[in-house]
Design a protein around this motif. Structure first.
Motif, PDB file in Angstrom:
ATOM      1  N   UNK A 120       0.889  -1.162  -0.020  1.00 43.73           N
ATOM      2  CA  UNK A 120      -0.044   0.118  -0.141  1.00 43.73           C
ATOM      3  C   UNK A 120       0.813   1.286   0.145  1.00 43.73           C
ATOM      4  N   UNK A 121       2.028   1.292   0.625  1.00 44.86           N
ATOM      5  CA  UNK A 121       3.086   2.405   0.626  1.00 44.86           C
ATOM      6  C   UNK A 121       3.611   2.528  -0.879  1.00 44.86           C
ATOM      7  N   UNK A 122       3.684   1.443  -1.488  1.00 44.63           N
ATOM      8  CA  UNK A 122       4.508   1.564  -2.743  1.00 44.63           C
ATOM      9  C   UNK A 122       3.432   1.645  -4.029  1.00 44.63           C
ATOM     10  N   UNK A 123       2.321   1.137  -4.049  1.00 46.06           N
ATOM     11  CA  UNK A 123       1.450   1.159  -5.207  1.00 46.06           C
ATOM     12  C   UNK A 123      -0.020   1.593  -4.697  1.00 46.06           C
ATOM     13  N   UNK A 124      -0.196   1.929  -3.492  1.00 50.66           N
ATOM     14  CA  UNK A 124      -1.339   2.245  -2.980  1.00 50.66           C
ATOM     15  C   UNK A 124      -2.055   3.660  -3.567  1.00 50.66           C
ATOM     16  N   UNK A 125      -3.303   3.796  -3.500  1.00 51.16           N
ATOM     17  CA  UNK A 125      -3.981   4.921  -4.011  1.00 51.16           C
ATOM     18  C   UNK A 125      -4.138   5.928  -2.498  1.00 51.16           C
ATOM     19  N   UNK A 126      -4.059   7.371  -3.029  1.00 46.61           N
ATOM     20  CA  UNK A 126      -3.848   8.386  -2.180  1.00 46.61           C
ATOM     21  C   UNK A 126      -5.231   9.279  -2.306  1.00 46.61           C
ATOM     22  N   UNK A 127      -5.703   9.814  -1.035  1.00 38.63           N
ATOM     23  CA  UNK A 127      -6.763  10.412  -0.857  1.00 38.63           C
ATOM     24  C   UNK A 127      -6.763  11.420   0.191  1.00 38.63           C
ATOM     25  N   UNK A 128      -6.923  12.691   0.185  1.00 40.36           N
ATOM     26  CA  UNK A 128      -7.053  13.460   1.480  1.00 40.36           C
ATOM     27  C   UNK A 128      -5.778  13.495   2.272  1.00 40.36           C
ATOM     28  N   UNK A 129      -4.630  13.314   1.495  1.00 39.67           N
ATOM     29  CA  UNK A 129      -3.427  13.382   2.240  1.00 39.67           C
ATOM     30  C   UNK A 129      -3.125  11.904   2.945  1.00 39.67           C
ATOM     31  N   UNK A 130      -3.580  10.749   2.483  1.00 36.90           N
ATOM     32  CA  UNK A 130      -3.447   9.504   3.118  1.00 36.90           C
ATOM     33  C   UNK A 130      -3.271   8.504   1.989  1.00 36.90           C
ATOM     34  N   UNK A 131      -2.394   7.586   2.197  1.00 35.81           N
ATOM     35  CA  UNK A 131      -2.139   6.485   1.135  1.00 35.81           C
ATOM     36  C   UNK A 131      -2.518   5.204   1.877  1.00 35.81           C
ATOM     37  N   UNK A 132      -3.713   4.625   1.737  1.00 35.55           N
ATOM     38  CA  UNK A 132      -4.363   3.758   2.830  1.00 35.55           C
ATOM     39  C   UNK A 132      -4.924   2.574   1.882  1.00 35.55           C
ATOM     40  N   UNK A 185       1.694   1.104   9.312  1.00 36.92           N
ATOM     41  CA  UNK A 185       0.543   1.972   9.455  1.00 36.92           C
ATOM     42  C   UNK A 185       0.523   3.370   9.421  1.00 36.92           C
ATOM     43  N   UNK A 186       1.470   3.717  10.447  1.00 33.41           N
ATOM     44  CA  UNK A 186       1.781   5.192  10.555  1.00 33.41           C
ATOM     45  C   UNK A 186       2.339   6.004   9.482  1.00 33.41           C
ATOM     46  N   UNK A 187       3.105   5.211   8.747  1.00 31.20           N
ATOM     47  CA  UNK A 187       3.449   5.811   7.469  1.00 31.20           C
ATOM     48  C   UNK A 187       2.682   6.147   6.427  1.00 31.20           C
ATOM     49  N   UNK A 188       1.313   5.587   6.461  1.00 29.74           N
ATOM     50  CA  UNK A 188       0.366   5.753   5.543  1.00 29.74           C
ATOM     51  C   UNK A 188      -0.248   7.397   5.476  1.00 29.74           C
TER      52      UNK A 188
END
Length: 399
Positions: A120-132, A185-188
């Motif tokens: 999720x950190x490498x290829x995850x989708x981002x929204x509202x400042x988060x990549x979860x 998880x905190x890095x998201x």
């Protein structure tokens, strides 16, 4: 003529084969059906009934909260209905699957959890400042939601296999898993889910006999981290998220907007509410009202009475799960049911705290009620695990 007779003979030979194949398939379907009936007959069906009531209520509220936000008024309830149906399939599987088998692949589970969090950190989708999120075509999954179930299975199996692991060097793998999950998880960034994951593992460890000095040490560490966010990390994403809830009306059009609209909705509802479907805040005032802030819409439409009834339903379900843990046949069943109960309680408590501006906004859903596939699937499967643990307890009580 000879060719016709040959074809006729081939057809006649195929008919018995088809009949045998159909009979085998019917037998398999029959075995699955019998296993499901046996599972639901032996388990605590009251848990299943309560989950069914909450899910049906959630579908109704998702439609009420989400029909105004999209061009298709039925889009939200169609997807949520699909999530609920597939989630029930997962519940049935977990209810039939012997929970003792988790002990054979619990290490692979925690490895999969870490892999998903890295992806999720490498290829995850981002929204509202988060990549979860990880997008899989039309569906997006939230790895941190799956991690909650995975750490429950890992911690329960690890401690049940050898109870002495709760002290000394046996704690090192548990702390390592906690540290890796918390960091990823905190890095998201997703502080609330990190807190839930760590608390789930800590709760299972406490039930397994964790010494009080470790508990007090963890509380001290949490207090130190909180002070760091308040003092050291000023003017950062974290500080803004944590401090905005103390006075959301100070920045009503900015960081406090969603919480302000939530409080307005609850105030509009009063004691009896405005009536089902009559919320005004959901009409483009409250962003994504069918998601994390659906409780605000419930409070506005059904009032404090509906709010309290819903909380009582969660409390009843929580104590059913705790009773299942207390009556479990072995340590593994006790730890698994405890983890499911604590996960339910944490989600409800944090969601209520966010909606009432008692803590910073987070992405924690309201179990079985908030819109979302990952949350629905994980909670349905978790309830299935608890039902599997409860199997045979009725017979034991009669004996």
């Amino acid at each position: 003529m000879a060719l016709k007779r040959k074809k006729k003979a081939e057809k006649q030979n195929k008919k018995p084969e088809k009949a045998k194949r159909a009979k085998r398939n019917d037998g398999r379907i029959g075995r699955v059906g019998r296993e499901l009936l046996l599972a639901f007959n032996e388990c605590d069906y009251r848990i299943l009934i309560m989950v069914g009531i909450l899910t049906a209520f959630g579908l109704m509220m998702v439609y009420s909260a989400g029909y105004y936000t999209t061009s298709d008024p039925f889009a939200s309830i169609k997807k949520q209905g699909l999530f609920a149906v597939t989630g029930f399939v997962l519940l049935c599987f977990a209810a039939c699957y012997d929970y003792h088998k988790y002990a054979t692949w619990y290490k692979a589970v925690v490895g999969l959890s870490i892999l998903l969090l890295v992806l999720v950190l490498l290829i995850g989708s981002s929204a509202n400042g988060s990549q979860r999120w990880i997008s899989l075509g039309p569906v997006s999954i939230t790895p941190s939601e799956f991690s909650k179930l995975f750490v429950i299975i890992f911690s329960s199996c690890y401690l049940a296999i050898d109870p002495n692991r709760i002290k000394g060097k046996g704690l090192i793998p548990l702390f390592a898993v906690m540290g890796v999950h918390g960091a990823l998880i905190i890095m998201q960034p997703n502080l609330s889910s990190a807190i839930v994951v760590l608390t789930l593992m800590a709760a299972i460890m406490f039930v397994a006999g964790l010494a009080w000095r470790w508990v007090l040490g963890a509380c001290g560490l949490a207090l130190g981290v909180g002070l760091m966010f308040v003092t050291v990390l000023r003017d950062t994403y974290w500080y803004t998220r944590i401090s905005s809830f103390s006075d959301p009306f100070e920045d009503m059009q900015g960081s406090g907007y969603q919480v302000c609209q939530s409080l307005i909705a609850l105030g509009n509802g009063g004691i009896k509410g405005l009536g089902l479907g009559n919320s005004t805040t959901k009409n483009l005032y409250l962003p994504e009202p069918q998601n994390d802030f659906i409780l605000a819409v419930i409070g506005e439409e059904l009032g404090y009475i509906g709010f309290i009834v819903l909380m009582l339903a969660y409390i009843v379900l929580f104590f059913m799960l705790i009773r299942t843990a207390m009556r479990a046949k072995d340590r593994l069943g006790c730890y698994l049911a405890t983890g499911v109960a604590v996960m339910l309680a944490l989600h409800v408590a944090i969601n209520v705290a966010v909606v009432t501006s008692s803590m910073p906004p987070t992405g924690i859903t309201l179990p079985f009620v908030s819109y979302g596939g990952s949350s629905m699937w994980i909670f349905m499967y978790s309830i299935g695990v608890a039902l599997n643990v409860s199997r045979g307890q009725k017979q034991n009580r009669k004996a």
